[in-house]
Design an enzyme around this catalytic site. Structure first.
Site, PDB file in Angstrom:
ATOM      1  N   GLY A  11       5.548  -0.743  -8.272  1.00 58.78           N
ATOM      2  CA  GLY A  11       4.382  -1.385  -7.281  1.00 58.78           C
ATOM      3  C   GLY A  11       3.497  -0.224  -7.334  1.00 58.78           C
ATOM      4  N   MET A  12       2.576  -1.161  -6.156  1.00 54.62           N
ATOM      5  CA  MET A  12       1.259   0.142  -6.246  1.00 54.62           C
ATOM      6  C   MET A  12       1.543   1.155  -5.643  1.00 54.62           C
ATOM      7  SD  MET A  12      -2.002  -0.860  -4.303  1.00 54.62           S
ATOM      8  CE  MET A  12      -1.652  -0.837  -2.804  1.00 54.62           C
ATOM      9  N   VAL A  13       2.139   1.437  -4.592  1.00 51.13           N
ATOM     10  CA  VAL A  13       2.897   2.614  -3.841  1.00 51.13           C
ATOM     11  C   VAL A  13       3.551   3.710  -4.816  1.00 51.13           C
ATOM     12  CG1 VAL A  13       4.163   4.135  -2.213  1.00 51.13           C
ATOM     13  CG2 VAL A  13       3.314   1.823  -1.285  1.00 51.13           C
ATOM     14  N   ASP A  36      17.991  -4.632  -8.360  1.00 56.10           N
ATOM     15  CA  ASP A  36      17.466  -5.633  -7.422  1.00 56.10           C
ATOM     16  C   ASP A  36      18.076  -4.543  -5.697  1.00 56.10           C
ATOM     17  OD1 ASP A  36      17.001  -7.395  -5.594  1.00 56.10           O
ATOM     18  OD2 ASP A  36      16.821  -9.086  -7.565  1.00 56.10           O
ATOM     19  N   ALA A  60      10.202  -4.961  -2.332  1.00 59.39           N
ATOM     20  CA  ALA A  60       9.659  -5.076  -0.641  1.00 59.39           C
ATOM     21  C   ALA A  60       8.607  -6.389  -1.527  1.00 59.39           C
ATOM     22  CB  ALA A  60       8.467  -4.770   0.623  1.00 59.39           C
ATOM     23  N   THR A  62       5.820  -8.730  -0.510  1.00 58.54           N
ATOM     24  CA  THR A  62       4.435  -7.997  -0.073  1.00 58.54           C
ATOM     25  C   THR A  62       3.137  -8.788  -0.080  1.00 58.54           C
ATOM     26  OG1 THR A  62       3.750  -7.041  -1.687  1.00 58.54           O
ATOM     27  CG2 THR A  62       5.635  -5.442  -0.608  1.00 58.54           C
ATOM     28  N   THR A 101       5.155  -1.124   7.470  1.00 50.43           N
ATOM     29  CA  THR A 101       3.278  -2.331   8.170  1.00 50.43           C
ATOM     30  C   THR A 101       3.469  -1.766   9.559  1.00 50.43           C
ATOM     31  OG1 THR A 101       1.879  -4.128   8.079  1.00 50.43           O
ATOM     32  CG2 THR A 101       4.257  -3.945   7.970  1.00 50.43           C
ATOM     33  N   TYR A 126       6.059 -12.224   6.974  1.00 46.57           N
ATOM     34  CA  TYR A 126       6.248 -10.917   6.665  1.00 46.57           C
ATOM     35  C   TYR A 126       6.110  -9.276   7.682  1.00 46.57           C
ATOM     36  CZ  TYR A 126       4.418  -6.495   4.542  1.00 46.57           C
ATOM     37  OH  TYR A 126       3.841  -5.375   4.131  1.00 46.57           O
ATOM     38  N   TRP A 151      -3.132  -1.971   5.213  1.00 53.28           N
ATOM     39  CA  TRP A 151      -4.767  -1.946   4.333  1.00 53.28           C
ATOM     40  C   TRP A 151      -4.899  -0.883   3.216  1.00 53.28           C
ATOM     41  CZ3 TRP A 151      -9.752  -4.084   7.659  1.00 53.28           C
ATOM     42  CH2 TRP A 151      -9.347  -5.023   8.511  1.00 53.28           C
TER      43      TRP A 151
HETATM   44  N1  LIG Z   1       0.481  -3.072   0.170  1.00 53.99           N
HETATM   45  C1  LIG Z   1      -0.200  -2.649   1.523  1.00 53.99           C
HETATM   46  O1  LIG Z   1      -1.203  -3.215   1.919  1.00 53.99           O
HETATM   47  C2  LIG Z   1       1.014  -1.863   2.438  1.00 53.99           C
HETATM   48  C3  LIG Z   1       1.227  -1.842   4.138  1.00 53.99           C
HETATM   49  C4  LIG Z   1       2.052  -1.771   4.406  1.00 53.99           C
HETATM   50  C5  LIG Z   1       2.666  -1.438   4.009  1.00 53.99           C
HETATM   51  N2  LIG Z   1       2.953  -1.743   2.771  1.00 53.99           N
HETATM   52  C6  LIG Z   1       4.719  -1.739   2.693  1.00 53.99           C
HETATM   53  O2  LIG Z   1       4.583  -0.048   1.120  1.00 53.99           O
HETATM   54  C7  LIG Z   1       5.929  -0.852   0.147  1.00 53.99           C
HETATM   55  C8  LIG Z   1       5.044  -1.116  -0.948  1.00 53.99           C
HETATM   56  O3  LIG Z   1       4.612  -1.493  -1.235  1.00 53.99           O
HETATM   57  P1  LIG Z   1       2.972  -1.969  -2.883  1.00 53.99           P
HETATM   58  O4  LIG Z   1       2.457  -2.144  -1.871  1.00 53.99           O
HETATM   59  O5  LIG Z   1       3.699  -0.688  -3.271  1.00 53.99           O
HETATM   60  O6  LIG Z   1       3.760  -3.374  -2.915  1.00 53.99           O
HETATM   61  P2  LIG Z   1       4.261  -4.111  -4.420  1.00 53.99           P
HETATM   62  O7  LIG Z   1       2.890  -3.544  -5.027  1.00 53.99           O
HETATM   63  O8  LIG Z   1       3.894  -5.474  -4.322  1.00 53.99           O
HETATM   64  O9  LIG Z   1       5.079  -3.098  -4.666  1.00 53.99           O
HETATM   65  C9  LIG Z   1       6.725  -3.724  -3.989  1.00 53.99           C
HETATM   66  C10 LIG Z   1       7.332  -3.816  -5.384  1.00 53.99           C
HETATM   67  O10 LIG Z   1       8.223  -3.690  -4.848  1.00 53.99           O
HETATM   68  C11 LIG Z   1       9.714  -4.754  -5.644  1.00 53.99           C
HETATM   69  N3  LIG Z   1      11.063  -6.236  -5.479  1.00 53.99           N
HETATM   70  C12 LIG Z   1      10.269  -7.183  -4.860  1.00 53.99           C
HETATM   71  N4  LIG Z   1      11.083  -7.343  -5.032  1.00 53.99           N
HETATM   72  C13 LIG Z   1      12.099  -6.769  -4.678  1.00 53.99           C
HETATM   73  C14 LIG Z   1      13.686  -7.045  -4.387  1.00 53.99           C
HETATM   74  N5  LIG Z   1      14.627  -7.652  -3.919  1.00 53.99           N
HETATM   75  N6  LIG Z   1      14.485  -5.678  -4.850  1.00 53.99           N
HETATM   76  C15 LIG Z   1      13.750  -4.999  -6.013  1.00 53.99           C
HETATM   77  N7  LIG Z   1      12.785  -5.157  -6.244  1.00 53.99           N
HETATM   78  C16 LIG Z   1      11.652  -5.683  -5.218  1.00 53.99           C
HETATM   79  C17 LIG Z   1       8.084  -6.201  -6.451  1.00 53.99           C
HETATM   80  O11 LIG Z   1       8.730  -6.024  -7.689  1.00 53.99           O
HETATM   81  P3  LIG Z   1       7.859  -7.434  -8.218  1.00 53.99           P
HETATM   82  O12 LIG Z   1       6.620  -7.293  -8.232  1.00 53.99           O
HETATM   83  O13 LIG Z   1       8.605  -7.672  -9.571  1.00 53.99           O
HETATM   84  O14 LIG Z   1       8.973  -8.671  -7.456  1.00 53.99           O
HETATM   85  C18 LIG Z   1       7.162  -4.504  -6.470  1.00 53.99           C
HETATM   86  O15 LIG Z   1       6.816  -4.256  -7.516  1.00 53.99           O
HETATM   87  C19 LIG Z   1       6.633  -1.926   0.872  1.00 53.99           C
HETATM   88  O16 LIG Z   1       7.405  -2.112   1.067  1.00 53.99           O
HETATM   89  C20 LIG Z   1       5.202  -2.673   1.921  1.00 53.99           C
HETATM   90  O17 LIG Z   1       5.640  -3.811   2.457  1.00 53.99           O
HETATM   91  C21 LIG Z   1       2.226  -1.675   2.106  1.00 53.99           C
END
Ligand SMILES: NC(=O)c1ccc[n+]([C@@H]2O[C@H](COP(=O)([O-])OP(=O)(O)OC[C@H]3O[C@@H](n4cnc5c(N)ncnc54)[C@H](OP(=O)(O)O)[C@@H]3O)[C@@H](O)[C@H]2O)c1
Length: 282
Positions: A11-13, A36, A60, A62, A101, A126, A151
């Protein structure tokens, strides 16, 4: 060298964090397709094989609107999946770093949320499911960092979120209506990742940390700064969020401040971070 497991690494992070961790740790990064977090057997065998000292749990569901449509799946991944990870961490005595979050809060506070603020009830599934994940960690572990952020922007050419959307819309329109009643702390994923790496390396007191770029704004102000940084001539008009209904309700305030982090890591302002992002990653 300490071993680190990263979940949700695709994912992005993960994209920003893994190169930083690679400089100091033996990193075992698992994208969704390889691990998973709802699959207890696979998790158990990964922990047994790797024997990590640190786990960074990014995986997660997301998509906030999809979580609202599929609440069972949201809780299965965000609550139960986090519980599974926490149990493995307890068994192997490792430190867990969980990214949560600002959406855990109800959004009714009129200033930025601090670590000491009580969580009452999130306005959407969420936020609720991520908070249940936080609670599971606090019940099961002592060595944990719960990092709330908000954000996030990042990803450059792969970005599909607010910054990229505004840049696309700004190219096609001379004027745009943007919501002006929802507030947050825009945070560059690159800066969040540097702070996460600091937590792993400096090992401050365990607990909850708010990590965001400094300052807060509403969506309209965020958009105006994007257009200014991109040198785009797009005029903007503020509208209420009710003009853009979404499946999942959004809190009016997701802004957070990093009161505990400042002793070990300095965050720059969201304006400085956004300027770098818009001028270097697009
Ligand atoms: N982006 C934001 O603004 C934000 C803000 C606050 C907190 N966060 C938290 O930061 C963390 C990282 O976020 P991100 O922005 O990197 O989100 P992201 O780009 O959606 O990355 C999350 C990753 O988790 C994977 N995933 C989903 N279900 C899964 C499962 N059952 N088992 C294993 N992997 C799974 C997704 O894979 P698939 O895409 O293949 O399903 C995706 O690669 C998350 O926990 C999110 O809640 C994000």
């Amino acid at each position: 060298m300490q071993k680190v497991i990263v979940t949700g690494s695709g994912g992005m992070v993960g994209t920003y964090l893994i190169p930083l961790l690679n400089e100091k740790y033996d990193v075992h990064a698992f994208p969704h397709s390889d691990l998973d977090v709802t699959d207890v057997q696979k998790l158990t065998s990964a922990f047994e094989k790797i024997q990590p000292q640190i786990v960074v749990h990014l995986a997660a569901m997301t998509n906030v609107d999809l979580c609202e449509e599929q609440p069972q799946q949201a809780f299965f991944v965000n609550e139960q999946g986090t519980k599974n990870i926490a149990k493995c961490c307890r068994q192997h005595n490792c430190t867990l770093l969980y990214v949560s979050t600002g959406m855990v809060f109800d959004g009714n506070k009129t200033s930025a949320y601090e670590e000491s603020d009580c969580v009452t009830r999130s306005v959407n599934i969420y936020g609720e499911s991520k908070y249940k994940g936080e609670q599971a960690i606090q019940q099961l572990l002592q060595k944990f960092y719960i990092v709330r952020t908000t954000w996030l922007f990042g990803g450059g050419q792969r970005d599909k979120k607010f910054v990229a959307k505004m840049l696309q819309l700004g190219k096609k329109n001379d004027s745009l209506s943007v919501v002006d009643d929802t507030w947050g702390s825009p945070t560059y994923t690159k800066d969040l990742s540097a702070a996460l790496e600091t937590l792993c390396t400096k090992v401050p007191d365990y607990g909850i940390y708010h990590i965001a770029n400094v300052g807060r704004c509403n969506r309209l102000q965020f958009a105006q700064k994007i257009f200014a940084d991109a040198k785009m001539d797009c005029t903007t008009k503020g509208v209420r969020s009710a003009s853009f209904p979404t499946k999942a309700p959004r809190p009016f305030n997701e802004s957070i401040t990093s009161t505990k982090l400042s002793a070990i890591h300095k965050m720059r302002t969201w304006q400085e971070a956004l300027h770098e992002y818009v001028t270097t990653e697009f």
